[in-house]
Design a protein around this motif. Structure first.
Motif, short mmCIF file in Angstrom:
data_model
loop_
_atom_site.label_atom_id
_atom_site.label_comp_id
_atom_site.label_asym_id
_atom_site.label_seq_id
_atom_site.Cartn_x
_atom_site.Cartn_y
_atom_site.Cartn_z
N GLU A 1 -9.25 -1.34 -14.33
CA GLU A 1 -9.11 -1.16 -12.73
C GLU A 1 -8.01 -0.03 -12.39
OE1 GLU A 1 -11.13 -4.78 -12.76
OE2 GLU A 1 -9.51 -4.00 -14.39
N MET A 2 -7.18 0.45 -13.70
CA MET A 2 -6.44 1.40 -13.58
C MET A 2 -6.99 2.80 -12.88
SD MET A 2 -3.49 0.45 -14.81
CE MET A 2 -2.68 1.96 -15.04
N GLY A 3 -8.26 2.79 -13.15
CA GLY A 3 -9.01 3.99 -12.52
C GLY A 3 -9.21 4.03 -10.92
N ALA A 4 -8.72 2.72 -10.52
CA ALA A 4 -8.90 2.90 -8.95
C ALA A 4 -7.27 3.65 -8.55
CB ALA A 4 -8.84 1.41 -8.56
N LEU A 5 -6.36 3.80 -9.40
CA LEU A 5 -5.02 4.30 -8.82
C LEU A 5 -5.37 6.06 -8.65
CD1 LEU A 5 -2.63 2.38 -11.08
CD2 LEU A 5 -3.41 1.96 -8.89
N LYS A 6 -5.67 6.09 -7.57
CA LYS A 6 -6.22 7.67 -6.98
C LYS A 6 -5.04 8.74 -7.00
CE LYS A 6 -10.50 6.36 -7.26
NZ LYS A 6 -11.29 6.39 -8.19
N LYS A 7 -3.73 8.23 -7.03
CA LYS A 7 -2.52 9.00 -6.95
C LYS A 7 -1.91 8.77 -7.96
CE LYS A 7 -2.35 8.80 -1.81
NZ LYS A 7 -1.47 8.45 -0.59
N LEU A 8 -2.37 8.37 -9.04
CA LEU A 8 -1.45 8.19 -10.42
C LEU A 8 -1.23 9.49 -11.18
CD1 LEU A 8 0.26 6.09 -12.15
CD2 LEU A 8 -1.73 5.88 -13.39
N LYS A 9 0.11 9.88 -11.25
CA LYS A 9 0.07 11.15 -11.95
C LYS A 9 1.20 10.94 -13.49
CE LYS A 9 0.09 14.32 -8.07
NZ LYS A 9 1.07 15.34 -7.49
N SER A 10 1.91 9.84 -13.53
CA SER A 10 2.63 9.57 -14.60
C SER A 10 2.70 8.25 -15.34
CB SER A 10 4.15 9.82 -14.09
OG SER A 10 5.10 9.70 -15.16
N SER B 1 0.75 -1.18 0.11
CA SER B 1 0.20 0.08 -0.11
C SER B 1 0.75 1.32 0.07
CB SER B 1 -0.90 0.02 1.16
OG SER B 1 -0.36 -0.03 2.32
N LYS B 2 2.24 1.07 0.44
CA LYS B 2 3.11 2.22 0.02
C LYS B 2 3.86 2.51 -1.28
CE LYS B 2 3.69 2.16 5.22
NZ LYS B 2 4.77 2.05 6.33
N LEU B 3 3.76 1.63 -1.99
CA LEU B 3 4.56 1.55 -3.15
C LEU B 3 4.07 2.73 -4.24
CD1 LEU B 3 6.72 -0.24 -4.99
CD2 LEU B 3 4.95 -1.28 -6.14
N GLN B 4 4.94 3.57 -4.60
CA GLN B 4 4.47 4.72 -5.14
C GLN B 4 5.19 4.65 -6.62
OE1 GLN B 4 6.55 8.05 -3.02
NE2 GLN B 4 5.21 7.64 -1.21
N LYS B 5 6.28 4.23 -6.84
CA LYS B 5 7.01 4.14 -8.03
C LYS B 5 7.32 2.50 -8.54
CE LYS B 5 9.33 8.76 -7.78
NZ LYS B 5 10.48 9.49 -8.37
N LEU B 6 6.89 2.24 -9.90
CA LEU B 6 6.99 0.71 -10.38
C LEU B 6 7.79 1.01 -11.95
CD1 LEU B 6 6.58 -2.12 -10.10
CD2 LEU B 6 4.34 -1.57 -10.92
N ASP B 7 8.69 0.26 -12.05
CA ASP B 7 9.46 0.22 -13.23
C ASP B 7 9.48 -1.04 -13.79
OD1 ASP B 7 10.93 0.52 -15.59
OD2 ASP B 7 12.59 1.55 -14.69
N LEU B 8 8.59 -1.33 -14.84
CA LEU B 8 8.49 -2.73 -15.55
C LEU B 8 8.93 -2.62 -16.98
CD1 LEU B 8 5.17 -4.10 -13.84
CD2 LEU B 8 7.41 -5.19 -13.44
N SER B 9 9.50 -1.81 -17.36
CA SER B 9 10.03 -1.46 -18.70
C SER B 9 11.02 -2.46 -19.31
CB SER B 9 10.69 0.06 -18.98
OG SER B 9 11.75 0.16 -18.15
N LEU C 1 0.20 4.33 -5.98
CA LEU C 1 1.16 4.26 -7.18
C LEU C 1 1.08 5.72 -7.62
CD1 LEU C 1 1.04 1.28 -9.22
CD2 LEU C 1 3.11 2.29 -8.19
N VAL C 2 2.20 6.44 -7.96
CA VAL C 2 2.37 7.68 -8.41
C VAL C 2 3.06 7.70 -9.90
CG1 VAL C 2 3.44 10.08 -8.18
CG2 VAL C 2 2.50 9.18 -6.29
N GLU C 3 3.55 6.78 -9.94
CA GLU C 3 4.62 6.61 -11.36
C GLU C 3 4.63 5.27 -11.96
OE1 GLU C 3 9.33 7.57 -12.62
OE2 GLU C 3 8.12 9.15 -11.29
N ILE C 4 4.23 5.20 -13.04
CA ILE C 4 4.46 3.66 -13.46
C ILE C 4 5.23 3.74 -14.79
CG2 ILE C 4 3.32 1.52 -14.27
CD1 ILE C 4 0.81 2.35 -12.72
N ASN C 5 6.17 2.86 -14.92
CA ASN C 5 7.05 2.81 -16.54
C ASN C 5 6.66 1.55 -16.93
OD1 ASN C 5 8.71 2.73 -18.65
ND2 ASN C 5 10.50 3.62 -17.54
N LEU C 6 6.15 1.41 -18.17
CA LEU C 6 5.66 0.23 -18.88
C LEU C 6 6.34 0.36 -20.26
CD1 LEU C 6 1.99 -0.33 -17.75
CD2 LEU C 6 4.02 -1.68 -17.10
#
Length: 310
Positions: free
Chosen positions: A217-226, A176-184, A201-206
């Protein structure tokens, strides 16, 4: 098959830009140097053994119970579980960098016990590759890529690991604390619906995968900015969308239910014109414009430039 080859090539190119893990060590190496660094780390809480040609984690570092930052990148490590309880003894570790090694799936068990870990960097390893199985037990299964991850984790990098699916341990609601995820730079064709459980999650790199669409379900990411989706397989033949026959590849909820302001779609087979017809995209543009007007250059940029499409 061709698409996968292209992704593989991009992975190699990315690795060369970021530094070649197989290059000759540039640091002073040897047992004496490691011993000196370990002694110094007892005072500083920081230890870097980058480019030391290590094939095993030195036992003496397990005595550093005050260690907060450990860099083991650009070595020859194939696993982190050689020594029983070894790495797990570093109870105060907050940052672990093991990028550019040869770490295989099923060998990261000690990471699960690092209760204070906030940053885990595992890019450019072999977590997605199959490992040799026991010939005497043909029914045995491949081990998991990852162990259960610490709930304290805030940043996770798994780029360039030959992953074909997103490991379920990543999408655990406990993160629940994960903010940045890089799966590129992997071989991902889809993103699981469970990603919606990563509420911080604030930032995701795919970038540079094989993704054709994102889940509702991407719509559930209420803090996603990037969100970066460069060089994937998202395409639009017609914007006459239908829930089953022709679903919108990027769900409307991504635009309307999240605070997303930075979206990069460069290298996908779609145009700005098509994107402009997506349900909910107007809300994204309005939000993006408000952010821009707060900047120095304000209206100097076009609305759609952030998406990287022609």
């Amino acid at each position: 098959a061709l698409r996968k080859t292209q992704v593989g090539d991009r992975s190699i190119q990315a690795a060369s830009k970021m530094g070649n893990g197989a290059s000759a060590p540039k640091n002073k190496v040897g047992k004496r140097v490691v011993k000196e660094k370990v002694e110094n780390a007892k005072k500083t809480g920081v230890l870097s053994l980058q480019e030391h040609g290590l094939e095993d984690t030195p036992k003496q570092l397990f005595e550093l119970t005050n260690l907060s930052t450990l860099d083991l990148s650009k070595n020859k490590l194939t696993r982190l579980d050689q020594h029983q309880h070894g790495l797990a003894k570093l109870a105060n570790l907050k940052s672990l960098n093991c990028e550019f090694n040869k770490i295989q799936r099923g060998t990261l068990t000690p990471v699960a016990h690092l209760a204070k870990l906030q940053t885990l960097s595992l890019g450019n390893n072999r977590l997605g590759n199959d490992v040799p199985m026991d010939k005497d037990n043909p029914s045995s299964q491949q081990p998991d890529c990852l162990p259960p991850l610490p709930t304290s984790l805030k940043q996770l990098k798994l780029n360039t690991n030959h992953l074909t699916t997103v490991p379920p341990q990543i999408c655990s609601p406990s993160l629940s604390k994960l903010q940045k995820l890089d799966l590129s730079y992997n071989h991902l064709a889809s993103v699981p619906a469970a990603i919606g459980g990563l509420v911080s999650l604030v930032e995701i790199n795919l970038d540079s995968n094989l993704i054709v669409a994102l889940p509702e379900e991407m719509g559930a990411l209420k803090k996603l900015k990037s969100l970066s989706l460069k060089n994937n397989s998202i395409s639009v033949e017609t914007t006459h969308f239908h829930p089953t026959r022709n679903p919108q590849p990027l769900p409307a909820a991504l635009f309307t239910e999240t605070p997303l302001t930075d979206l990069n779609l460069a290298g996908n087979k779609m145009t700005n014109t098509a994107l402009n017809d997506f349900d909910g995209f107007d809300k994204f543009l309005e939000r993006r414009q408000k952010v821009k007007t707060k900047g120095v250059y304000g209206g100097a940029l076009t609305n759609l430039s952030v998406c990287g499409l022609d």
